[in-house]
Design an enzyme around this catalytic site. Sequence first.
Site, PDB file in Angstrom:
ATOM      1  N   CYS A   1       0.914  -1.210  -0.159  1.00  0.00           N
ATOM      2  CA  CYS A   1       0.176  -0.155   0.058  1.00  0.00           C
ATOM      3  C   CYS A   1       0.826   1.145   0.027  1.00  0.00           C
ATOM      4  O   CYS A   1       1.731   1.317   1.005  1.00  0.00           O
ATOM      5  CB  CYS A   1      -0.818   0.082   1.086  1.00  0.00           C
ATOM      6  SG  CYS A   1      -2.047   1.558   1.051  1.00  0.00           S
TER       7      CYS A   1
ATOM      8  N   LYS B   1       0.443  -9.525  -0.187  1.00  0.00           N
ATOM      9  CA  LYS B   1       0.548  -8.675  -1.506  1.00  0.00           C
ATOM     10  C   LYS B   1       1.754  -7.607  -1.492  1.00  0.00           C
ATOM     11  O   LYS B   1       1.810  -6.867  -0.344  1.00  0.00           O
ATOM     12  CB  LYS B   1      -1.016  -8.005  -1.466  1.00  0.00           C
ATOM     13  CG  LYS B   1      -1.218  -7.199  -2.693  1.00  0.00           C
ATOM     14  CD  LYS B   1      -2.562  -6.694  -2.938  1.00  0.00           C
ATOM     15  CE  LYS B   1      -2.892  -6.164  -4.102  1.00  0.00           C
ATOM     16  NZ  LYS B   1      -2.321  -4.885  -4.231  1.00  0.00           N
TER      17      LYS B   1
ATOM     18  N   HIS C   1       0.892  -6.359  -7.243  1.00  0.00           N
ATOM     19  CA  HIS C   1       0.614  -5.229  -8.160  1.00  0.00           C
ATOM     20  C   HIS C   1       1.783  -4.861  -9.240  1.00  0.00           C
ATOM     21  O   HIS C   1       2.726  -4.610  -8.470  1.00  0.00           O
ATOM     22  CB  HIS C   1       0.021  -4.198  -7.066  1.00  0.00           C
ATOM     23  CG  HIS C   1      -0.646  -2.929  -7.543  1.00  0.00           C
ATOM     24  ND1 HIS C   1      -1.225  -1.938  -7.100  1.00  0.00           N
ATOM     25  CD2 HIS C   1      -0.509  -2.483  -9.099  1.00  0.00           C
ATOM     26  CE1 HIS C   1      -1.824  -1.075  -7.901  1.00  0.00           C
ATOM     27  NE2 HIS C   1      -1.288  -1.364  -9.044  1.00  0.00           N
TER      28      HIS C   1
ATOM     29  N   ASN D   1      -2.055  -8.374 -10.429  1.00  0.00           N
ATOM     30  CA  ASN D   1      -3.119  -7.269 -10.229  1.00  0.00           C
ATOM     31  C   ASN D   1      -2.577  -6.026 -10.888  1.00  0.00           C
ATOM     32  O   ASN D   1      -1.340  -5.614 -10.943  1.00  0.00           O
ATOM     33  CB  ASN D   1      -3.054  -6.809  -8.708  1.00  0.00           C
ATOM     34  CG  ASN D   1      -3.864  -5.533  -8.350  1.00  0.00           C
ATOM     35  OD1 ASN D   1      -3.443  -4.998  -7.380  1.00  0.00           O
ATOM     36  ND2 ASN D   1      -4.993  -5.265  -9.211  1.00  0.00           N
ATOM     37  N   GLY D   2      -3.463  -5.394 -11.776  1.00  0.00           N
ATOM     38  CA  GLY D   2      -3.092  -4.142 -12.463  1.00  0.00           C
ATOM     39  C   GLY D   2      -3.762  -4.397 -13.731  1.00  0.00           C
ATOM     40  O   GLY D   2      -3.204  -4.945 -14.683  1.00  0.00           O
TER      41      GLY D   2
END
Length: 306
Positions: free
Chosen positions: A110, A152, A180, A211-212
Site C-alpha cells: 500500500c 501482497k 500489483h 493485479n493491475g
Amino acid sequence: MDYHNKLVLAPMVRVGTLPFRLLAAEYGADITYGEEIIDHRLVKCERRLNEILGTIDFVVKGTKEVVFRTCCAEKNRVVFQMGTADAIRALSAAQIVCKDVAALDINMGCPKSFSLSGGMGAALLSKPELIHDVLLILTTLRRNLDTTITCKIRLLDSSQETVELARRIEKTGVSALAVHGRKVKDRPRDPAKWNEIADIVASLSIPVIANGDAFEYEDFERMKDATGASSVMIARGALWNASIFSAKGKLPWDAVKKEYVRKCILWDNDIKSTKYTVKEMIIHHSCLELAEGKAVNKSDTYKDLA
C-alpha cells in the site's frame, strides 16, 4: 483456499466492506479481500455476534464502532487484509479474527500515507533492513496459526530485486503471493508492468495473483496469458462496475450502483463509507457537480441516499 484460476476482488480502503464484497461475489468474484485494517485497531476489538443482522462484528471494546464485519455466507472466500510492522502485534491481531475468515493477507504494497507513516504497506519494502521484518511477520503467523497466510506486494525498483524478494517470501510458507504490477512511485495512470509480474511467476512454485489494469472480463484471460499468473485481482474496474466479474457481461452501472446501496442498507454499512464508494462510482461515469453527485454529497441518511 485454492488460488488457482480465480477472479479476485482487490483490497480497497473504505470500499471493501461487507456489502461491496457480497456484491462482487454475487456477480462472480471467487475470492474477496476486505479493506486493509491496521493491527493497532484490531487488537482493541472484541468479537460480537450481531443477532439482528446475522453478522459477526469486530467492535472496538466499550464502543459501537465496527472495525470489520463479516457473515457466514462469505466465510469460505473472504480474505482479511492487515497492515502491520510488528510480528508479535500482527499475531495478536490475527488471533482475534482468523477463525471467521478464509485467509489472512499481510499488506506490503500500500502506497497510501496512513500506511507508510506507520512503517507498514510499501514502507516495509522501501528499505533493505526492513525485509527481515517482512519475513519475520509472515513466518510468525505461519508457525502459530492454522490459517491460510498470504501477502501482497508491489514491484521494487528492478525486476531482479522483486524476484529475489518473492523467493524469500515463498520460503516463509505463504500459500500465495499477490503482486500489483506497479512501483510505489507509479501512479494509477501508469501502465501496469505485466512483464515484471511474469518474471515473478516464472521464479515461484506458489500461486501468484496478478493485479493491475484489468478493466473488462476479457482482461482476466489476457492477463493470465501474459503473466502466467494463477489468478487475477481487480480493483478499480470492480469499483467502477462490480459486475465486471460476470461472464455474461457487465450490467448497466446505474443498476449496480443501486444494488450496492440496497446492500449497504441491508447490512447497516457505515454511511460515510457508502457515500465514498458511490461518489467514486459517479466520478468515473459522470460528475459530482451534476444533480446526482450534489445530492449524494448532501445526503446525511440512507433515506436521503436512496
